[in-house]
Design a protein around this motif. Structure first.
Motif, PDB file in Angstrom:
ATOM      1  N   ILE A 187       0.872  -1.183   0.000  1.00  0.00           N
ATOM      2  CA  ILE A 187       0.000   0.000   0.000  1.00  0.00           C
ATOM      3  C   ILE A 187       0.907   1.230   0.000  1.00  0.00           C
ATOM      4  CG2 ILE A 187      -1.816   1.253   1.192  1.00  0.00           C
ATOM      5  CD1 ILE A 187      -2.800  -1.347   0.137  1.00  0.00           C
ATOM      6  N   ASP A 189       1.513   5.161  -1.823  1.00  0.00           N
ATOM      7  CA  ASP A 189       0.817   6.193  -2.580  1.00  0.00           C
ATOM      8  C   ASP A 189       1.758   7.037  -3.425  1.00  0.00           C
ATOM      9  OD1 ASP A 189       2.024   7.310  -0.400  1.00  0.00           O
ATOM     10  OD2 ASP A 189       0.325   8.534   0.215  1.00  0.00           O
ATOM     11  N   THR A 199       0.259   6.175   4.848  1.00  0.00           N
ATOM     12  CA  THR A 199      -0.487   4.917   4.728  1.00  0.00           C
ATOM     13  C   THR A 199      -0.152   3.947   5.845  1.00  0.00           C
ATOM     14  OG1 THR A 199       1.195   3.911   3.304  1.00  0.00           O
ATOM     15  CG2 THR A 199      -0.559   5.154   2.228  1.00  0.00           C
ATOM     16  N   LEU A 242      -3.792   2.336   6.402  1.00  0.00           N
ATOM     17  CA  LEU A 242      -4.237   1.548   5.252  1.00  0.00           C
ATOM     18  C   LEU A 242      -3.378   0.316   5.036  1.00  0.00           C
ATOM     19  CD1 LEU A 242      -5.631   4.351   4.661  1.00  0.00           C
ATOM     20  CD2 LEU A 242      -5.328   3.836   2.241  1.00  0.00           C
ATOM     21  N   GLY A 243      -2.067   0.492   5.156  1.00  0.00           N
ATOM     22  CA  GLY A 243      -1.175  -0.634   4.898  1.00  0.00           C
ATOM     23  C   GLY A 243      -0.870  -1.453   6.123  1.00  0.00           C
ATOM     24  N   VAL A 580      -9.453   1.539   1.684  1.00  0.00           N
ATOM     25  CA  VAL A 580      -8.950   0.221   1.343  1.00  0.00           C
ATOM     26  C   VAL A 580      -9.772  -0.831   2.069  1.00  0.00           C
ATOM     27  CG1 VAL A 580      -7.031  -1.385   1.663  1.00  0.00           C
ATOM     28  CG2 VAL A 580      -6.590   0.889   0.810  1.00  0.00           C
ATOM     29  N   THR A 582      -9.591  -5.062   2.610  1.00  0.00           N
ATOM     30  CA  THR A 582      -8.683  -6.186   2.416  1.00  0.00           C
ATOM     31  C   THR A 582      -9.296  -7.469   2.958  1.00  0.00           C
ATOM     32  OG1 THR A 582      -6.713  -4.807   2.548  1.00  0.00           O
ATOM     33  CG2 THR A 582      -6.413  -7.125   2.998  1.00  0.00           C
ATOM     34  N   TRP A 605      -8.584  -0.803  -3.458  1.00  0.00           N
ATOM     35  CA  TRP A 605      -8.228   0.559  -3.032  1.00  0.00           C
ATOM     36  C   TRP A 605      -8.980   1.547  -3.906  1.00  0.00           C
ATOM     37  CZ3 TRP A 605      -2.391   2.304  -2.597  1.00  0.00           C
ATOM     38  CH2 TRP A 605      -2.325   3.491  -1.871  1.00  0.00           C
ATOM     39  N   ILE A 608      -7.598   6.450  -4.913  1.00  0.00           N
ATOM     40  CA  ILE A 608      -6.225   6.481  -4.408  1.00  0.00           C
ATOM     41  C   ILE A 608      -5.695   7.910  -4.404  1.00  0.00           C
ATOM     42  CG2 ILE A 608      -3.863   5.680  -4.797  1.00  0.00           C
ATOM     43  CD1 ILE A 608      -5.058   3.254  -6.237  1.00  0.00           C
TER      44      ILE A 608
END
Length: 801
Positions: A187, A189, A199, A242-243, A580, A582, A605, A608
């Motif tokens: 993830i 950007d 992220t 997010l990640g 996001v 997952t 995602w 973005i």
């Protein structure tokens, strides 16, 4: 009689403890005998502790108070009593007298062979404190990596790059200390520090380190561990994860004794200048068993190795890092305690660390100085305790983070020009939560949080003599109120099901800064924005105990980032929040001699947020479309012989922008060097579709060997890490390739008693490589690379008292 009594108590406790209680305990063990203290500890932890030696059972002990896991409490008791802790299967421990060094059987010195120690006892299950419920690893439905503080400090305390070197799932940009962005599990950007939020969520304890600023790159000194949770963590941690999540877990303050340590090291870099580092830790009780303070301080100088012939200077990128922490712990009445924490760090970089791709090695033809500075400060107040079986914790803090950067903005054939950017961030935050966790992993968590963050991004552009004019900047603010909760239960004996929900209400506001006077009437509507939004983030997970050692899990989680204002040319415009979702599945197998982790994940995602180069050559931010990412990860460790552990890890990532936005398509056409055929435009668009900065493949192979040599202990830690190719960023201008190199390091430490001597060789192969294909975002007519630091040697001495 005392020996018999001790054995009877231990058997009774063993019978009453079907499982080990591994969460954190609020302990108040008064002074007395070791037997009295372990009896009270065993009852509190609902575990078994055997003390078969009568003399040890009757040994007088000082009081022990504080919030500790049972493993930490046993270690403290053993240290005070001169004992050794041994694990008994999966349900208890044994305390036995520690062997005296002088009665060890003599070893023939002439052989020179290392003698491997006895295999260590099987450790208790790791507590995942980042779960916010003190969940054990066996009960955690997700992938978590825990790196001990001792591993991160081998070779001297470093920054976040030490963590990146240990894991294949964590990657970073390489602009310089205090300037980088971190990414987890694909993830990623963009490459710049702009108005977008990170992220990856970074936390010290329960408080986030930053909101929309780069990695502060704190020194990883005096830490118990660093935990990395992979995949979105939006339900428990909210925006900006997010990640995944990185959480620094500090060593606790010790209330009963004064301790300390000192580490100094000298560093020599091939093709560069020398450096050095120093670190000190002091733990001082103020009121016995009630009040104590722990201080950590460090000074680090990294010698430069990049030359600038146009300025007549060599080794220009010298960096100095000063920082430290102070923690005051107060044991309040009952099970309650309070901590006051201060963190500070100052980074000064004389110049940047990139080079020309086609020039002489380690050389840059920039005609200006490109220094940077980063100042970070945070204060925390933490109050924790329990009411019955319910634990409570409240953390409040304020943060100030300032980053100043200079970039070469010289056009090909033009006079020297400099672009300066300042990012000033101020944040106030609070999180308060209550939770309860049972021995089988079931339980609940409920919490509320508040965050107010304001960032001011200012820009100057002008000549190299100091005559610079403001260009359009931006001020972004966000205020978040959040309520969240999570619950776990077992519908059947082997299945643990978890569900959670987070509701966040955000108020966003922003405006342009330094907008040109003649443009203000035109862009007034674009230059100010206010809006509110409410985000609901659900989560669900299931964990199946296939066997005592094999755990299977599946998980669904979401994460988001709020929108804001960005700069494009002399215009300020809005970008939307991105999100996001997952789905992942994995397995963990943990045995004394072998462990294995496997995970597969797919992420969707939307909208973005990413940075790109606009038509004026300045970085800007926009929503570039929707994407999807596939990730496959594997990590294994094996102990082929006593004292040796071999580790291997592999991460595979495939990230694509599957639905480009209109802005992205327009960028592909606008940045085409010439009108060209349609095939050329399609190739440019194809370069845009790849998620930036993430290598398709990353692998790591490492080994740690520990042995008893004569009267001392030898540790050798070595690894090799391959980072596959990737692209710098979004757009043809940022389409440069990077990565595809091997990094290596070996550290050896020999310790006798309280003293240690270490030697480290980093980048053994003296690889140049290209960690990051950006030094300045401006088109200067030079392709750029960021080489690895050349082969570096360090000699260190450490002592503890």
């Amino acid at each position: 009689m005392r020996r018999v009594a001790g054995g009877v108590v231990a058997v009774a406790l063993l019978a009453a403890a079907p499982a080990v209680r591994a969460d954190s305990l609020a302990l108040n063990l008064p002074a007395g005998t070791l037997g009295q203290q372990v009896t009270a500890l065993a009852r509190e932890a609902r575990s078994s502790i055997v003390v078969p030696d009568a003399g040890l059972w009757a040994r007088r002990m000082p009081a022990l108070r504080g919030r500790l896991s049972i493993e930490a409490a046993l270690a403290a008791l053993a240290r005070r009593a001169g004992a050794r802790v041994e694990r008994i299967g999966s349900v208890g421990w044994r305390l036995v007298p520690a062997p005296v060094a002088r009665v060890r059987p003599p070893r023939p010195r002439r052989s020179g062979r290392a003698v491997a120690p006895a295999p260590p006892p099987q450790p208790a299950d790791i507590i995942v404190t980042a779960s916010k419920r003190d969940t054990t690893r066996d009960h955690f439905a997700g992938q978590v990596a825990t790196v001990s503080g001792k591993e991160l400090e081998r070779g001297g305390a470093g920054g976040t790059n030490r963590l990146v070197q240990r894991l294949t799932s964590v990657t970073s940009t390489y602009l310089g200390a205090g300037r980088n962005k971190l990414f987890i599990r694909g993830i990623a950007d963009s490459s710049f520090t702009g108005p977008t939020q990170a992220t990856v969520g970074q936390y010290y304890g329960d408080l986030r380190l930053s909101y929309n600023a780069p990695d502060p790159d704190l020194r990883l000194a005096d830490l118990a561990s660093v935990e990395v949770l992979e995949g979105p963590q939006g339900t428990l941690y909210g925006a900006g994860s997010l990640g995944g999540l990185i959480r620094l877990v500090p060593n606790p303050v010790e209330l009963d004794r004064a301790t300390g340590s000192i580490v100094v090291g000298a560093v020599a870099t091939t093709h560069g200048r020398p450096g050095y580092d120093a670190q000190a830790v002091v733990n001082l009780p103020i009121v016995a068993d009630r009040v104590a303070v722990r201080l950590v301080g460090g000074h680090n100088v990294e010698g430069g190795y990049i030359d600038k012939p146009l300025l007549g200077r060599t080794d220009v990128n010298r960096t100095t890092i000063d920082g430290g922490r102070a923690t005051l712990h107060v044991d309040l009445a009952g099970d309650w305690s309070a901590e006051l924490i201060g963190i500070g760090q100052r980074i000064r970089g004389d110049d940047s660390q990139y080079a020309d791709r086609d020039g002489p090695p380690l050389t840059r033809s920039a005609p200006v100085t490109e220094g940077f500075s980063a100042d970070y400060a945070q204060g925390q107040l933490v109050v924790s305790g329990r009411i019955g079986e319910v634990k409570l914790r409240s953390t409040s803090g304020i943060t100030a983070h300032d980053l100043r950067e200079r970039y070469d903005a010289t056009a090909p054939g033009g006079p020297p020009r400099v672009f300066e950017q300042t990012n000033r961030t101020r944040m106030q935050a609070n999180e308060t939560r209550a939770w309860q966790t049972a021995e089988d992993g079931s339980g609940w968590l409920a919490g509320i949080s508040y965050i107010h963050n304001r960032s001011r991004l200012l820009r100057l552009l002008g000549d190299a003599n100091g005559r610079r004019q403001p260009t359009t900047g931006v001020i972004n603010g966000v205020t978040e109120w959040t309520a969240y909760g999570e619950g776990s239960f077992r519908p059947i004996g082997r299945l643990l099901v978890t569900a959670g929900l987070r509701a966040t209400h955000s108020r966003l506001d922003g405006r342009g800064a330094d907008v040109a006077v003649d443009r203000r009437p035109v862009f007034l509507a674009d230059a100010e924005a206010r809006r509110t939004q409410t985000i609901i983030l659900p989560a669900a997970a299931a964990l199946f105990d296939a066997s005592p050692r094999l755990k299977l899990f599946a998980r669904y989680q979401q994460g988001f980032r709020p929108g804001g204002l960005a700069i494009e040319g002399d215009t300020v415009r809005q970008f939307r929040n991105d999100r996001v979702a997952t789905i992942e599945a994995g397995a963990r197998y943990v045995a004394p001699a072998f462990d294995l982790r496997l995970t597969g994940a797919r992420a969707a995602w939307r909208n973005i947020q990413a940075d790109f180069i606009d038509g004026t050559g300045l970085p800007s931010t926009a929503n570039i479309g929707n994407g999807r990412l596939w990730t496959l990860e594997a990590a294994a460790g094996v102990r082929p012989i006593d004292g040796l552990r071999v580790e291997g890890a592999l991460s595979l990532n495939d990230g694509r922008i599957s639905e480009p936005s209109s802005e992205l398509v327009a960028l592909a056409v606008a940045t085409q060097a010439a009108p060209g055929p349609e095939s050329a435009r399609m190739m440019a668009l194809a370069r845009l579709e790849q998620i930036p900065n993430i290598a398709g493949v990353t692998t790591r192979l490492g080994a740690i060997y520990e042995a008893r040599v004569g009267e001392g202990d030898l540790t050798v830690d070595g690894w090799a890490r391959y980072i596959g190719p990737s692209r710098l960023g979004v757009g043809p201008v940022l389409g440069q390739r990077q990565g595809s190199y091997v990094d290596t390091e070996v550290t050896a430490r020999f310790a006798i008693g309280r003293f240690g001597l270490s030697a480290t060789v980093a980048n053994l192969l003296d690889t140049r490589g290209n960690r990051f294909a950006l030094g300045t975002p401006f088109t200067t007519g030079r392709d750029q690379v960021t080489p690895l630091r050349p082969r570096t040697f360090r000699i260190g001495i450490d002592a503890r008292f």
